[in-house]
Design an enzyme around this catalytic site. Structure first.
Site, PDB file in Angstrom:
ATOM      1  CE  LYS A 115      42.128  12.778  54.696  1.00  0.00           C
ATOM      2  NZ  LYS A 115      41.548  13.168  55.706  1.00  0.00           N
ATOM      3  CE  LYS A 197      34.875   3.458  51.876  1.00  0.00           C
ATOM      4  NZ  LYS A 197      35.879   3.762  53.234  1.00  0.00           N
ATOM      5  CE  LYS A 200      32.787  11.391  53.725  1.00  0.00           C
ATOM      6  NZ  LYS A 200      32.482  11.673  55.061  1.00  0.00           N
TER       7      LYS A 200
END
Ligand code: TRP
Length: 334
Positions: A115, A197, A200
Protein backbone atom coordinates in the site's frame (compact mmCIF):
# COMPACT_ATOMS: atom_id res chain seq x y z
CA UNK A 1 -17.82 -17.09 24.86
CA UNK A 2 -21.17 -15.32 24.71
CA UNK A 3 -24.23 -17.33 25.77
CA UNK A 4 -22.24 -20.55 25.43
CA UNK A 5 -21.19 -19.78 21.86
CA UNK A 6 -17.75 -19.08 20.52
CA UNK A 7 -17.27 -15.56 19.18
CA UNK A 8 -16.53 -14.77 15.55
CA UNK A 9 -15.38 -11.40 14.26
CA UNK A 10 -14.87 -10.22 10.72
CA UNK A 11 -15.04 -7.01 8.78
CA UNK A 12 -14.97 -5.55 5.32
CA UNK A 13 -14.04 -2.19 3.99
CA UNK A 14 -16.59 -0.14 2.13
CA UNK A 15 -14.13 1.02 -0.48
CA UNK A 16 -14.66 0.21 -4.12
CA UNK A 17 -17.51 -1.84 -5.48
CA UNK A 18 -18.01 -5.27 -4.04
CA UNK A 19 -17.45 -8.10 -6.47
CA UNK A 20 -18.70 -11.62 -6.95
CA UNK A 21 -15.36 -12.62 -5.40
CA UNK A 22 -16.23 -10.83 -2.15
CA UNK A 23 -19.59 -12.56 -2.08
CA UNK A 24 -18.55 -16.12 -2.94
CA UNK A 25 -15.25 -15.91 -1.08
CA UNK A 26 -16.47 -14.25 2.11
CA UNK A 27 -20.10 -13.21 2.57
CA UNK A 28 -21.58 -16.53 1.44
CA UNK A 29 -19.45 -18.35 4.02
CA UNK A 30 -20.53 -15.93 6.72
CA UNK A 31 -24.14 -17.00 6.18
CA UNK A 32 -23.39 -20.52 7.31
CA UNK A 33 -21.71 -19.48 10.55
CA UNK A 34 -24.35 -17.54 12.44
CA UNK A 35 -25.92 -20.56 14.13
CA UNK A 36 -22.66 -21.92 15.38
CA UNK A 37 -21.01 -18.67 16.50
CA UNK A 38 -21.90 -15.38 18.11
CA UNK A 39 -21.01 -13.23 15.11
CA UNK A 40 -19.82 -9.64 14.82
CA UNK A 41 -19.59 -8.27 11.29
CA UNK A 42 -18.26 -4.77 11.09
CA UNK A 43 -18.13 -2.22 8.31
CA UNK A 44 -14.59 -1.13 9.09
CA UNK A 45 -14.72 2.54 8.22
CA UNK A 46 -11.86 3.50 10.56
CA UNK A 47 -9.62 1.39 8.36
CA UNK A 48 -10.87 3.10 5.22
CA UNK A 49 -9.42 6.51 6.03
CA UNK A 50 -5.86 5.17 5.92
CA UNK A 51 -6.21 6.18 2.28
CA UNK A 52 -7.88 9.44 1.26
CA UNK A 53 -11.64 9.17 0.86
CA UNK A 54 -14.33 11.48 -0.46
CA UNK A 55 -16.49 11.90 2.71
CA UNK A 56 -19.96 11.73 1.12
CA UNK A 57 -18.89 8.78 -0.99
CA UNK A 58 -17.44 6.89 2.00
CA UNK A 59 -20.64 7.43 3.98
CA UNK A 60 -22.75 6.17 1.10
CA UNK A 61 -20.62 3.12 0.44
CA UNK A 62 -20.54 2.23 4.14
CA UNK A 63 -24.31 2.30 4.33
CA UNK A 64 -24.58 0.26 1.15
CA UNK A 65 -22.21 -2.35 2.53
CA UNK A 66 -24.12 -2.60 5.79
CA UNK A 67 -27.36 -2.97 3.83
CA UNK A 68 -25.76 -5.55 1.61
CA UNK A 69 -24.72 -7.70 4.58
CA UNK A 70 -28.41 -7.92 5.44
CA UNK A 71 -29.60 -8.30 1.83
CA UNK A 72 -27.19 -11.20 1.37
CA UNK A 73 -29.00 -13.00 4.16
CA UNK A 74 -27.25 -12.16 7.44
CA UNK A 75 -29.98 -11.78 10.01
CA UNK A 76 -29.22 -8.56 11.92
CA UNK A 77 -30.96 -9.92 15.01
CA UNK A 78 -28.59 -12.87 15.18
CA UNK A 79 -25.48 -11.20 13.80
CA UNK A 80 -24.14 -7.96 15.16
CA UNK A 81 -23.80 -5.84 12.03
CA UNK A 82 -22.44 -2.39 12.80
CA UNK A 83 -20.13 0.48 11.85
CA UNK A 84 -16.69 0.34 13.43
CA UNK A 85 -16.74 4.13 13.89
CA UNK A 86 -19.84 3.86 16.10
CA UNK A 87 -17.94 1.90 18.73
CA UNK A 88 -15.20 4.11 20.15
CA UNK A 89 -13.58 1.13 21.88
CA UNK A 90 -11.90 0.17 18.59
CA UNK A 91 -9.84 3.36 18.57
CA UNK A 92 -9.22 3.28 22.30
CA UNK A 93 -7.96 -0.29 22.39
CA UNK A 94 -5.97 0.35 19.25
CA UNK A 95 -4.04 3.11 21.02
CA UNK A 96 -3.23 0.87 23.96
CA UNK A 97 -2.14 -1.98 21.69
CA UNK A 98 0.08 0.41 19.73
CA UNK A 99 2.16 0.58 22.87
CA UNK A 100 2.58 -3.19 22.78
CA UNK A 101 3.55 -3.46 19.13
CA UNK A 102 7.04 -3.02 17.72
CA UNK A 103 7.99 -0.89 14.75
CA UNK A 104 10.01 -3.84 13.45
CA UNK A 105 6.95 -6.09 13.43
CA UNK A 106 4.89 -3.58 11.52
CA UNK A 107 7.74 -3.01 9.10
CA UNK A 108 7.49 -6.61 8.01
CA UNK A 109 3.82 -6.41 6.99
CA UNK A 110 3.62 -7.10 3.28
CA UNK A 111 0.33 -5.26 2.87
CA UNK A 112 1.90 -2.09 4.28
CA UNK A 113 4.73 -2.35 1.78
CA UNK A 114 2.26 -2.82 -1.08
CA UNK A 115 0.00 0.00 0.00
CA UNK A 116 2.88 2.36 0.70
CA UNK A 117 4.13 1.76 -2.82
CA UNK A 118 0.66 2.39 -4.21
CA UNK A 119 -0.01 5.54 -2.18
CA UNK A 120 3.50 6.99 -2.14
CA UNK A 121 2.13 10.52 -1.67
CA UNK A 122 0.33 9.62 1.56
CA UNK A 123 2.26 7.12 3.66
CA UNK A 124 0.59 8.11 6.92
CA UNK A 125 1.05 6.59 10.37
CA UNK A 126 -2.44 5.08 10.18
CA UNK A 127 -1.46 3.03 7.17
CA UNK A 128 1.53 1.78 9.16
CA UNK A 129 -0.46 0.89 12.30
CA UNK A 130 -3.43 -0.53 10.35
CA UNK A 131 -2.70 -4.07 11.65
CA UNK A 132 -2.88 -2.81 15.25
CA UNK A 133 -6.38 -1.45 14.65
CA UNK A 134 -7.30 -4.78 13.14
CA UNK A 135 -5.90 -6.53 16.22
CA UNK A 136 -8.01 -4.23 18.38
CA UNK A 137 -11.15 -5.11 16.36
CA UNK A 138 -10.63 -8.77 16.99
CA UNK A 139 -9.42 -8.67 20.60
CA UNK A 140 -12.09 -6.19 21.67
CA UNK A 141 -14.71 -8.91 21.22
CA UNK A 142 -12.53 -11.74 22.55
CA UNK A 143 -13.04 -13.44 19.20
CA UNK A 144 -12.22 -17.13 18.97
CA UNK A 145 -12.33 -17.27 15.19
CA UNK A 146 -11.78 -14.81 12.38
CA UNK A 147 -12.74 -15.70 8.81
CA UNK A 148 -10.20 -14.00 6.58
CA UNK A 149 -8.69 -14.38 3.16
CA UNK A 150 -5.09 -15.45 2.67
CA UNK A 151 -4.00 -11.84 2.25
CA UNK A 152 -5.02 -11.10 5.85
CA UNK A 153 -3.33 -14.08 7.53
CA UNK A 154 -0.22 -12.06 8.36
CA UNK A 155 -2.43 -9.51 10.16
CA UNK A 156 -4.05 -12.28 12.14
CA UNK A 157 -0.64 -13.62 13.06
CA UNK A 158 0.45 -10.24 14.46
CA UNK A 159 -2.88 -10.03 16.33
CA UNK A 160 -2.04 -13.28 18.06
CA UNK A 161 1.49 -12.08 18.85
CA UNK A 162 0.20 -8.83 20.38
CA UNK A 163 -2.42 -10.70 22.42
CA UNK A 164 0.08 -13.23 23.70
CA UNK A 165 2.54 -10.49 24.60
CA UNK A 166 -0.14 -8.61 26.52
CA UNK A 167 -1.34 -11.76 28.27
CA UNK A 168 2.22 -12.67 29.25
CA UNK A 169 2.49 -9.39 31.14
CA UNK A 170 -1.00 -9.01 32.61
CA UNK A 171 -2.49 -12.48 32.78
CA UNK A 172 -5.23 -13.95 30.61
CA UNK A 173 -6.93 -10.84 29.30
CA UNK A 174 -7.40 -11.68 25.62
CA UNK A 175 -8.70 -14.76 23.84
CA UNK A 176 -6.15 -15.85 21.24
CA UNK A 177 -8.00 -15.91 17.90
CA UNK A 178 -7.69 -18.58 15.22
CA UNK A 179 -8.12 -17.95 11.51
CA UNK A 180 -11.23 -19.56 10.06
CA UNK A 181 -10.67 -21.03 6.67
CA UNK A 182 -14.00 -21.57 4.93
CA UNK A 183 -15.08 -25.00 3.77
CA UNK A 184 -15.44 -24.08 0.14
CA UNK A 185 -12.66 -21.51 0.31
CA UNK A 186 -13.55 -20.38 -3.16
CA UNK A 187 -10.96 -17.99 -4.43
CA UNK A 188 -12.49 -16.26 -7.40
CA UNK A 189 -10.09 -15.12 -10.10
CA UNK A 190 -10.26 -12.34 -12.67
CA UNK A 191 -12.32 -13.18 -15.77
CA UNK A 192 -9.69 -11.52 -17.94
CA UNK A 193 -6.56 -12.88 -16.28
CA UNK A 194 -7.43 -16.06 -14.35
CA UNK A 195 -4.03 -16.08 -12.64
CA UNK A 196 -4.97 -12.87 -10.79
CA UNK A 197 -7.53 -12.53 -8.00
CA UNK A 198 -10.84 -10.88 -8.94
CA UNK A 199 -10.41 -7.42 -7.46
CA UNK A 200 -12.69 -4.48 -6.88
CA UNK A 201 -9.91 -2.17 -8.01
CA UNK A 202 -9.21 -3.85 -11.35
CA UNK A 203 -8.97 -1.32 -14.18
CA UNK A 204 -10.49 -3.65 -16.75
CA UNK A 205 -14.27 -3.58 -16.15
CA UNK A 206 -14.65 -6.99 -17.79
CA UNK A 207 -12.36 -8.61 -15.22
CA UNK A 208 -14.82 -8.49 -12.32
CA UNK A 209 -18.50 -9.12 -11.77
CA UNK A 210 -19.84 -6.43 -9.47
CA UNK A 211 -22.53 -7.47 -7.03
CA UNK A 212 -24.79 -4.82 -8.46
CA UNK A 213 -24.22 -5.63 -12.15
CA UNK A 214 -27.46 -6.19 -14.02
CA UNK A 215 -28.28 -9.39 -15.85
CA UNK A 216 -27.16 -8.27 -19.31
CA UNK A 217 -23.84 -7.01 -17.98
CA UNK A 218 -23.17 -10.24 -16.12
CA UNK A 219 -23.92 -12.40 -19.16
CA UNK A 220 -21.83 -10.16 -21.42
CA UNK A 221 -18.83 -10.31 -19.06
CA UNK A 222 -18.99 -14.10 -18.90
CA UNK A 223 -19.22 -14.33 -22.68
CA UNK A 224 -15.98 -12.35 -22.83
CA UNK A 225 -14.22 -14.34 -20.11
CA UNK A 226 -10.75 -15.50 -21.12
CA UNK A 227 -10.46 -19.27 -21.64
CA UNK A 228 -7.99 -21.28 -23.75
CA UNK A 229 -7.81 -23.33 -26.93
CA UNK A 230 -7.96 -26.76 -25.32
CA UNK A 231 -11.65 -27.24 -26.15
CA UNK A 232 -12.13 -29.26 -22.98
CA UNK A 233 -14.18 -28.37 -19.92
CA UNK A 234 -11.77 -29.96 -17.48
CA UNK A 235 -10.81 -28.98 -13.94
CA UNK A 236 -7.03 -28.64 -14.01
CA UNK A 237 -4.33 -26.06 -13.32
CA UNK A 238 -3.27 -25.98 -16.97
CA UNK A 239 -6.65 -24.41 -17.79
CA UNK A 240 -6.97 -21.63 -15.19
CA UNK A 241 -9.78 -19.82 -17.02
CA UNK A 242 -12.01 -22.88 -17.26
CA UNK A 243 -11.08 -23.90 -13.71
CA UNK A 244 -12.18 -20.50 -12.38
CA UNK A 245 -15.45 -20.67 -14.30
CA UNK A 246 -16.10 -24.15 -12.90
CA UNK A 247 -15.38 -22.87 -9.38
CA UNK A 248 -17.83 -20.01 -9.86
CA UNK A 249 -20.46 -22.33 -11.31
CA UNK A 250 -20.10 -24.88 -8.51
CA UNK A 251 -20.16 -22.32 -5.72
CA UNK A 252 -23.29 -20.70 -7.18
CA UNK A 253 -25.14 -23.96 -7.76
CA UNK A 254 -23.72 -25.91 -4.78
CA UNK A 255 -22.71 -28.68 -7.18
CA UNK A 256 -19.50 -30.66 -6.93
CA UNK A 257 -16.74 -30.22 -9.49
CA UNK A 258 -17.26 -33.78 -10.75
CA UNK A 259 -20.97 -33.18 -11.30
CA UNK A 260 -20.29 -29.98 -13.21
CA UNK A 261 -17.56 -31.50 -15.38
CA UNK A 262 -19.92 -34.34 -16.27
CA UNK A 263 -22.76 -31.96 -17.00
CA UNK A 264 -20.67 -30.03 -19.54
CA UNK A 265 -18.85 -32.96 -21.10
CA UNK A 266 -18.65 -32.52 -24.85
CA UNK A 267 -20.26 -29.07 -24.73
CA UNK A 268 -18.70 -25.95 -26.21
CA UNK A 269 -17.15 -23.06 -24.28
CA UNK A 270 -19.88 -20.68 -25.47
CA UNK A 271 -22.65 -22.75 -23.99
CA UNK A 272 -20.66 -23.31 -20.80
CA UNK A 273 -19.93 -19.61 -20.26
CA UNK A 274 -23.59 -18.78 -20.73
CA UNK A 275 -24.56 -21.38 -18.12
CA UNK A 276 -22.06 -19.92 -15.65
CA UNK A 277 -23.42 -16.43 -16.29
CA UNK A 278 -26.96 -17.62 -15.70
CA UNK A 279 -25.99 -19.38 -12.47
CA UNK A 280 -24.44 -16.15 -11.22
CA UNK A 281 -27.51 -14.12 -12.21
CA UNK A 282 -29.76 -16.50 -10.29
CA UNK A 283 -27.65 -15.97 -7.16
CA UNK A 284 -27.22 -12.22 -7.42
CA UNK A 285 -30.70 -11.21 -8.57
CA UNK A 286 -32.52 -11.97 -5.30
CA UNK A 287 -29.77 -10.21 -3.33
CA UNK A 288 -30.06 -7.15 -5.55
CA UNK A 289 -33.84 -7.09 -5.19
CA UNK A 290 -33.60 -7.37 -1.42
CA UNK A 291 -30.93 -4.68 -1.37
CA UNK A 292 -33.18 -2.32 -3.32
CA UNK A 293 -36.10 -3.02 -1.05
CA UNK A 294 -34.06 -2.53 2.15
CA UNK A 295 -32.42 0.63 0.82
CA UNK A 296 -35.82 2.27 0.69
CA UNK A 297 -36.63 1.33 4.27
CA UNK A 298 -34.59 3.97 6.07
CA UNK A 299 -36.28 3.57 9.44
CA UNK A 300 -35.61 -0.17 9.52
CA UNK A 301 -31.92 0.13 8.64
CA UNK A 302 -31.48 3.04 11.07
CA UNK A 303 -32.99 0.88 13.81
CA UNK A 304 -30.52 -1.93 13.07
CA UNK A 305 -27.62 0.51 13.10
CA UNK A 306 -28.57 1.89 16.49
CA UNK A 307 -29.41 -1.44 18.12
CA UNK A 308 -26.29 -3.20 16.94
CA UNK A 309 -23.95 -0.31 17.77
CA UNK A 310 -25.30 -0.48 21.33
CA UNK A 311 -24.83 -4.24 21.45
CA UNK A 312 -21.28 -4.08 20.06
CA UNK A 313 -20.50 -1.19 22.41
CA UNK A 314 -21.60 -3.22 25.40
CA UNK A 315 -19.21 -6.09 24.67
CA UNK A 316 -16.43 -3.74 23.60
CA UNK A 317 -16.62 -1.82 26.85
CA UNK A 318 -16.39 -4.97 28.90
CA UNK A 319 -13.01 -5.78 27.38
CA UNK A 320 -11.85 -2.18 27.39
CA UNK A 321 -12.57 -1.64 31.10
CA UNK A 322 -10.59 -4.76 31.90
CA UNK A 323 -7.64 -3.64 29.78
CA UNK A 324 -7.66 -0.12 31.22
CA UNK A 325 -7.51 -1.50 34.70
CA UNK A 326 -4.66 -3.86 33.82
CA UNK A 327 -2.46 -1.15 32.33
CA UNK A 328 -3.03 1.15 35.30
CA UNK A 329 -5.63 3.72 34.28
CA UNK A 330 -7.73 5.08 37.14
CA UNK A 331 -11.15 3.66 37.71
CA UNK A 332 -14.12 5.59 36.34
CA UNK A 333 -16.28 7.34 38.93
CA UNK A 334 -20.01 6.69 38.48
N1 TRP B 1 -8.19 -5.69 6.94
C1 TRP B 1 -9.34 -6.42 6.45
C2 TRP B 1 -9.38 -6.33 4.93
O1 TRP B 1 -8.96 -5.38 4.34
C3 TRP B 1 -10.62 -5.87 7.02
C4 TRP B 1 -10.64 -6.00 8.49
C5 TRP B 1 -10.48 -5.01 9.38
C6 TRP B 1 -10.83 -7.20 9.22
N2 TRP B 1 -10.56 -5.48 10.64
C7 TRP B 1 -10.78 -6.80 10.60
C8 TRP B 1 -11.03 -8.53 8.87
C9 TRP B 1 -10.89 -7.76 11.60
C10 TRP B 1 -11.15 -9.48 9.89
C11 TRP B 1 -11.08 -9.08 11.25
O2 TRP B 1 -9.88 -7.24 4.33
Amino acid sequence: MIDGKKVLFSGMQATGNLTLGNYLGALKNWLTLSDEYECFYSVVDLHSITVRQEPAELRKRARNLLTLYIAAGLDPKKNCIYYQSHVSGHAQLSWILNCFTYMGELNRMTQFKDKAAKHADNINAGLFTYPVLMAADILLFQADVVPVGKDQLQHLEITRDIAQRFNAIYGDVFTIPEPYVGKTGAKIMSLQDPLKKMSKSDENPNASILLMDDEDTIIRKFKRAVTDSEACICYRDEQPGIKNLLDIYCTCTNKSTEEAVKEFQGKGYGEFKLAVGEAVVSVLKPIQEEFNRLSKDKAYIDGIIKENADKAGYFANKTLRKVEKKVGFPERIR
